[in-house]
Design a protein around this motif. Structure first.
Motif, short mmCIF file in Angstrom:
data_model
loop_
_atom_site.label_atom_id
_atom_site.label_comp_id
_atom_site.label_asym_id
_atom_site.label_seq_id
_atom_site.Cartn_x
_atom_site.Cartn_y
_atom_site.Cartn_z
N GLU A 1 77.26 37.36 57.72
CA GLU A 1 78.08 38.00 58.75
C GLU A 1 79.44 37.34 58.78
OE1 GLU A 1 75.86 39.15 62.43
OE2 GLU A 1 74.53 37.58 61.69
N GLN A 2 80.36 37.98 59.47
CA GLN A 2 81.72 37.49 59.64
C GLN A 2 82.29 37.04 58.28
OE1 GLN A 2 82.44 34.12 62.29
NE2 GLN A 2 83.98 35.32 63.33
N ARG B 1 79.06 33.66 57.27
CA ARG B 1 78.08 32.90 58.04
C ARG B 1 76.70 33.44 57.69
NH1 ARG B 1 78.54 34.84 62.68
NH2 ARG B 1 76.41 35.46 63.04
N ASP C 1 87.93 36.03 76.17
CA ASP C 1 86.77 36.39 75.36
C ASP C 1 86.89 37.77 74.73
OD1 ASP C 1 85.58 34.00 75.92
OD2 ASP C 1 84.36 34.79 77.57
N ASP D 1 72.63 33.05 58.61
CA ASP D 1 71.74 32.53 59.66
C ASP D 1 70.48 31.85 59.13
OD1 ASP D 1 73.41 33.25 61.77
OD2 ASP D 1 72.53 35.24 61.95
N PRO E 1 80.30 24.61 67.14
CA PRO E 1 80.81 25.57 68.12
C PRO E 1 82.26 25.26 68.50
CG PRO E 1 78.63 24.80 68.75
CD PRO E 1 79.08 23.95 67.59
N ASP E 2 82.97 26.29 68.93
CA ASP E 2 84.36 26.16 69.34
C ASP E 2 84.51 25.02 70.35
OD1 ASP E 2 86.69 28.18 71.20
OD2 ASP E 2 87.06 26.90 69.48
N HIS F 1 77.66 28.22 56.83
CA HIS F 1 78.58 29.08 56.09
C HIS F 1 78.48 28.78 54.60
CE1 HIS F 1 80.25 29.57 60.08
NE2 HIS F 1 81.05 30.51 59.64
N ASP G 1 87.44 35.26 66.09
CA ASP G 1 87.18 33.83 66.29
C ASP G 1 86.03 33.42 65.40
OD1 ASP G 1 89.16 33.56 68.21
OD2 ASP G 1 87.80 34.00 69.87
N ARG G 2 86.14 32.26 64.81
CA ARG G 2 85.10 31.76 63.91
C ARG G 2 83.85 31.41 64.72
NH1 ARG G 2 86.06 30.39 59.12
NH2 ARG G 2 88.24 29.96 59.54
N GLN G 3 82.71 31.89 64.27
CA GLN G 3 81.44 31.62 64.94
C GLN G 3 80.77 30.41 64.31
OE1 GLN G 3 79.24 35.28 64.73
NE2 GLN G 3 80.68 36.36 66.00
N ALA G 4 80.09 29.65 65.14
CA ALA G 4 79.37 28.47 64.67
C ALA G 4 78.19 28.87 63.80
CB ALA G 4 78.88 27.65 65.86
#
Length: 182
Positions: free
Chosen positions: A155-156, A8, A116, A10, A39-40, A132, A126-129
């Motif tokens: 990140e991630q 990911r 959480d 930013d 988002p999830d 990517h 968990d995949r972050q929004a």
């Protein structure tokens, strides 16, 4: 099936620079994908939208409602008995309703909080929004791509099986957890 290294990013400019740097390693632009993850819960995988049949924090709310209804009915009946049989019935009804609401909300909060928390020591997240960048890589350039993603403030960073064709990660599933790269 190939290996995908993704992260990911930013800042959009960093994503564009990262794509160029990945191409500098000899990876074809057709094997690089730039995409946005919603988002999830907002992936539109179900007919009515979204990607989950229910919210993660609501699985225990029914149980909490029943427990709260029972306790509320008993308390309401006891208070209402002062006014006689009609008061007992009314008190039990109001108590059951209030208790069921409080019980459902209380259990929902507990379940949401535990959902959480990541498992201790797990390399799955968990995949972050967000934006990517992913590249299908050979084993010889895997670590180079991981290093580039870190260099461009990614990140991630994940390492997972998959295929990218003509710049599209064809077997990507945004609801799957991320296997973090080491």
């Amino acid at each position: 099936m190939g290996r995908i290294i993704a992260g990911r990013i930013d800042v959009q400019e960093h994503a564009e620079e990262l794509v160029s740097a990945i191409q500098g390693l000899g990876i074809s632009r057709k094997k690089v994908s730039v995409f946005y993850v919603n988002p999830d819960g907002q992936h539109q995988l179900l007919p009515m939208g979204g990607d989950k049949d229910h919210s993660p924090g609501t699985s225990a709310s029914g149980k909490g409602a029943w427990i709260g209804a029972g306790a509320g009915a008993a308390a309401g009946a006891a208070v209402g008995s002062i006014a006689g049989p009609v008061g007992t019935a009314a008190g039990a009804g109001v108590g059951a309703y209030t208790g069921s609401l409080a019980g459902a909300v209380g259990e929902t909060d507990k379940t949401a909080e535990s959902a959480d928390k990541p498992a201790g020591g797990s390399r799955i997240a968990d995949r972050q929004a967000g934006l990517h960048v992913a590249a299908e890589v050979s084993s010889r350039c895997r670590q180079d791509v991981v290093a580039l993603i870190r260099q461009y403030e990614g990140e991630q960073i994940e390492d997972t099986p998959g295929r990218i064709e003509d710049g599209e990660w064809v077997d990507f599933d945004p609801t799957q957890p991320v296997n973090l790269a080491s």
